[in-house]
Design an enzyme around this catalytic site. Structure first.
Site, PDB file in Angstrom:
ATOM      1  N   ARG A 239       0.871  -1.187   0.000  1.00  0.00           N
ATOM      2  CA  ARG A 239       0.000   0.000   0.000  1.00  0.00           C
ATOM      3  C   ARG A 239       0.897   1.222   0.000  1.00  0.00           C
ATOM      4  O   ARG A 239       1.791   1.341   0.841  1.00  0.00           O
ATOM      5  CB  ARG A 239      -0.907   0.039   1.230  1.00  0.00           C
ATOM      6  CG  ARG A 239      -1.508   1.446   1.437  1.00  0.00           C
ATOM      7  CD  ARG A 239      -2.546   1.549   2.509  1.00  0.00           C
ATOM      8  NE  ARG A 239      -3.773   0.881   2.100  1.00  0.00           N
ATOM      9  CZ  ARG A 239      -4.957   1.106   2.678  1.00  0.00           C
ATOM     10  NH1 ARG A 239      -5.065   1.968   3.686  1.00  0.00           N
ATOM     11  NH2 ARG A 239      -6.027   0.460   2.257  1.00  0.00           N
TER      12      ARG A 239
ATOM     13  N   HIS B 277      -7.587   0.747  -6.165  1.00  0.00           N
ATOM     14  CA  HIS B 277      -7.778  -0.008  -4.917  1.00  0.00           C
ATOM     15  C   HIS B 277      -8.555  -1.293  -5.268  1.00  0.00           C
ATOM     16  O   HIS B 277      -9.725  -1.447  -4.922  1.00  0.00           O
ATOM     17  CB  HIS B 277      -8.558   0.855  -3.926  1.00  0.00           C
ATOM     18  CG  HIS B 277      -8.488   0.377  -2.505  1.00  0.00           C
ATOM     19  ND1 HIS B 277      -7.719  -0.705  -2.106  1.00  0.00           N
ATOM     20  CD2 HIS B 277      -9.121   0.824  -1.375  1.00  0.00           C
ATOM     21  CE1 HIS B 277      -7.867  -0.887  -0.800  1.00  0.00           C
ATOM     22  NE2 HIS B 277      -8.708   0.017  -0.348  1.00  0.00           N
TER      23      HIS B 277
ATOM     24  N   GLN C 240     -10.475  -3.605  -2.674  1.00  0.00           N
ATOM     25  CA  GLN C 240     -11.703  -2.990  -2.168  1.00  0.00           C
ATOM     26  C   GLN C 240     -12.873  -3.283  -3.128  1.00  0.00           C
ATOM     27  O   GLN C 240     -13.971  -3.620  -2.692  1.00  0.00           O
ATOM     28  CB  GLN C 240     -11.514  -1.469  -2.028  1.00  0.00           C
ATOM     29  CG  GLN C 240     -12.764  -0.731  -1.586  1.00  0.00           C
ATOM     30  CD  GLN C 240     -13.173  -1.023  -0.152  1.00  0.00           C
ATOM     31  OE1 GLN C 240     -12.360  -0.944   0.752  1.00  0.00           O
ATOM     32  NE2 GLN C 240     -14.441  -1.363   0.058  1.00  0.00           N
TER      33      GLN C 240
ATOM     34  N   ASP D 203     -16.885   8.221  -1.311  1.00  0.00           N
ATOM     35  CA  ASP D 203     -15.597   8.060  -0.630  1.00  0.00           C
ATOM     36  C   ASP D 203     -15.227   9.442  -0.080  1.00  0.00           C
ATOM     37  O   ASP D 203     -15.863  10.453  -0.434  1.00  0.00           O
ATOM     38  CB  ASP D 203     -14.554   7.559  -1.651  1.00  0.00           C
ATOM     39  CG  ASP D 203     -13.176   7.316  -1.033  1.00  0.00           C
ATOM     40  OD1 ASP D 203     -13.080   7.194   0.202  1.00  0.00           O
ATOM     41  OD2 ASP D 203     -12.189   7.266  -1.801  1.00  0.00           O
TER      42      ASP D 203
ATOM     43  N   CYS E  74     -16.194   2.788   1.022  1.00  0.00           N
ATOM     44  CA  CYS E  74     -15.058   1.902   1.322  1.00  0.00           C
ATOM     45  C   CYS E  74     -14.594   2.060   2.767  1.00  0.00           C
ATOM     46  O   CYS E  74     -13.971   1.157   3.319  1.00  0.00           O
ATOM     47  CB  CYS E  74     -13.916   2.183   0.363  1.00  0.00           C
ATOM     48  SG  CYS E  74     -13.410   3.914   0.329  1.00  0.00           S
TER      49      CYS E  74
ATOM     50  N   ARG F  78     -13.983  -7.408   2.909  1.00  0.00           N
ATOM     51  CA  ARG F  78     -12.570  -7.172   2.569  1.00  0.00           C
ATOM     52  C   ARG F  78     -11.742  -8.412   2.927  1.00  0.00           C
ATOM     53  O   ARG F  78     -10.863  -8.823   2.187  1.00  0.00           O
ATOM     54  CB  ARG F  78     -12.009  -5.961   3.338  1.00  0.00           C
ATOM     55  CG  ARG F  78     -12.636  -4.615   3.021  1.00  0.00           C
ATOM     56  CD  ARG F  78     -12.428  -4.208   1.584  1.00  0.00           C
ATOM     57  NE  ARG F  78     -11.045  -4.320   1.159  1.00  0.00           N
ATOM     58  CZ  ARG F  78     -10.041  -3.493   1.511  1.00  0.00           C
ATOM     59  NH1 ARG F  78     -10.287  -2.443   2.269  1.00  0.00           N
ATOM     60  NH2 ARG F  78      -8.809  -3.679   1.068  1.00  0.00           N
TER      61      ARG F  78
HETATM   62  N1  NVA Z   1      -9.646   7.392  -1.436  1.00  0.00           N
HETATM   63  C1  NVA Z   1      -9.319   6.920  -0.112  1.00  0.00           C
HETATM   64  C2  NVA Z   1      -9.628   5.469   0.015  1.00  0.00           C
HETATM   65  C3  NVA Z   1      -9.367   4.896   1.387  1.00  0.00           C
HETATM   66  C4  NVA Z   1      -9.659   3.447   1.484  1.00  0.00           C
HETATM   67  C5  NVA Z   1      -7.856   7.192   0.159  1.00  0.00           C
HETATM   68  O1  NVA Z   1      -7.028   6.944  -0.718  1.00  0.00           O
HETATM   69  O2  NVA Z   1      -7.540   7.698   1.245  1.00  0.00           O
HETATM   70  N1   CP Z   2     -11.154   0.710   2.843  1.00  0.00           N
HETATM   71  C1   CP Z   2      -9.864   0.614   3.237  1.00  0.00           C
HETATM   72  O1   CP Z   2      -8.961   0.321   2.448  1.00  0.00           O
HETATM   73  O2   CP Z   2      -9.680   0.832   4.556  1.00  0.00           O
HETATM   74  P1   CP Z   2      -8.263   0.950   5.313  1.00  0.00           P
HETATM   75  O3   CP Z   2      -7.626   2.241   4.836  1.00  0.00           O
HETATM   76  O4   CP Z   2      -8.621   0.963   6.753  1.00  0.00           O
HETATM   77  O5   CP Z   2      -7.418  -0.225   4.934  1.00  0.00           O
END
Ligand code: NVA
Ligand code: CP
Length: 329
Positions: free
Chosen positions: A107, A134, A137, A230, A272, A317
């Site tokens: 990540r 992602h 997700q 989101d 998400c 998830r």
């Molecule tokens: N768009 C958000 C998704 C988090 C799961 C981010 O990148 O912070």
């Molecule tokens: N939705 C998601 O990816 O959550 P986290 O950032 O908690 O992993």
């Protein structure tokens, strides 16, 4: 279906049949776990590394529990506690971890980093979120939609808000491949990249999906089965952008009025997570006080309503990540 040795970097790399297979495999794993059946012998002796250059609750916990259920050991690495990025390049890190581990989750920031990791690792690499995509997700989201409606094809999913980022992009790809109608609803500058839209239109020709881009919430949500949103400001973005995002996107907030405009009682709300639906978070409170509002992309009323399936998504998830690991490692 044999996916062993494959990376899971973005849904673009997977056929609709392969995505469908992973969703069904996740459903099987979910059922087994509910019955107390675990496959702890299947991958016994394997090890995976989890690299998190951005924070996480769901993704990290899902990888850890899924691996544990499959008999796999995990090592968690964050950017402060390892050499990654500071003293060692991604290519070198990939070659080191590839000698020690059977799979690597990453990540972080740009998609090109996870692609580079995969190029050099020699073991499957799984994308746990980049700025652009992602994919794990979206597998969980598709499983959730299938559970709620019994099918994917023909379901209308409307994404409200910043559709240029990881969630908007990945949902568009997932819907286009799997035959769900996808609408991005936001000011035009928040629509996905035109090249990605072009690619998804090709997928849609095959799957029968309809892709729509609208600036008008009332028009966009008509007949929607799913309203998805989101956060307005994603991880890694400067807090400076909050003001502009609120100004641009407040009209696209998911609230009761918007949910009622679908004309269907069966519409579900998806997110998400994490979500800014109240003032009970540090950032939510800070930005809420600064811009004099108690809710951002979704109201607390919708978040807490029976239409909201966000915790089913969160649970899924784990089951979908388990399917990805099990199929590819
Ligand atoms: N768009 C958000 C998704 C988090 C799961 C981010 O990148 O912070
Ligand atoms: N939705 C998601 O990816 O959550 P986290 O950032 O908690 O992993």
């Amino acid at each position: 279906m044999d996916l062993r040795g494959r990376n899971f970097l973005k849904l673009i790399d997977y056929t609709p049949e392969e995505i469908g297979y992973l969703i069904d495999l996740a459903a099987e794993h979910k059922e087994k776990k509910k019955k107390g059946i675990f496959l702890t012998e299947k991958h016994k002796g394997k090890n995976i590394a989890l690299i998190f250059e951005k924070t996480s609750t769901r993704t990290r916990c899902s990888f850890e529990v899924a691996a544990h259920d499959l008999g796999i050991q995990v090592t968690y690495l964050d950017s402060s506690g390892s050499q990654i990025g500071k003293k060692e390049s991604i290519a070198d890190t990939a070659r080191v971890l590839g000698r020690i581990y059977d799979g690597i989750e990453y990540r972080g920031f740009g998609q090109r980093i996870v692609e580079e990791l995969a190029k050099y690792a020699g073991v499957p690499v799984w994308n746990g979120l980049t700025n652009e995509f992602h994919p794990t997700q979206v597998l969980a989201d598709l499983l959730t939609v299938k559970e709620k409606f019994g099918c994917l094809k023909g379901i209308k999913l409307v994404y409200m808000g910043d559709a240029r980022y990881n969630m908007g992009n990945s949902l568009m790809v997932g819907c286009a491949k799997m035959g769900l109608d996808f609408t991005a609803c936001a000011p035009e500058k928040y629509f996905p990249d035109p090249e990605l839209i072009k690619l998804c239109k090709e997928y849609a020709k095959v799957s029968g999906a309809v892709l729509t881009f609208s600036e008008d919430p009332k028009e966009a949500v008509k007949n929607a089965d799913v309203i998805y949103t989101d956060v307005w400001v994603s991880m890694g973005e400067s807090s400076e952008v909050w003001e502009e995002r609120i100004k641009d996107l407040e009209k696209y907030q998911v609230n009761k009025n918007l949910m009622n405009m679908t004309g269907k009682d069966s519409t579900i709300f998806m997110h998400c997570l994490p979500a800014f639906h109240d003032m009970n978070t540090y950032i939510g409170k800070e930005m809420g006080e600064k811009f004099e509002r108690t809710e951002m992309e979704v109201t607390d009323e919708v978040f807490e309503s029976p239409a909201s399936v966000v915790f089913d998504e969160a649970e899924n998830r784990m089951h979908t990540i388990k399917a990805v690991i099990d199929a590819t490692i």
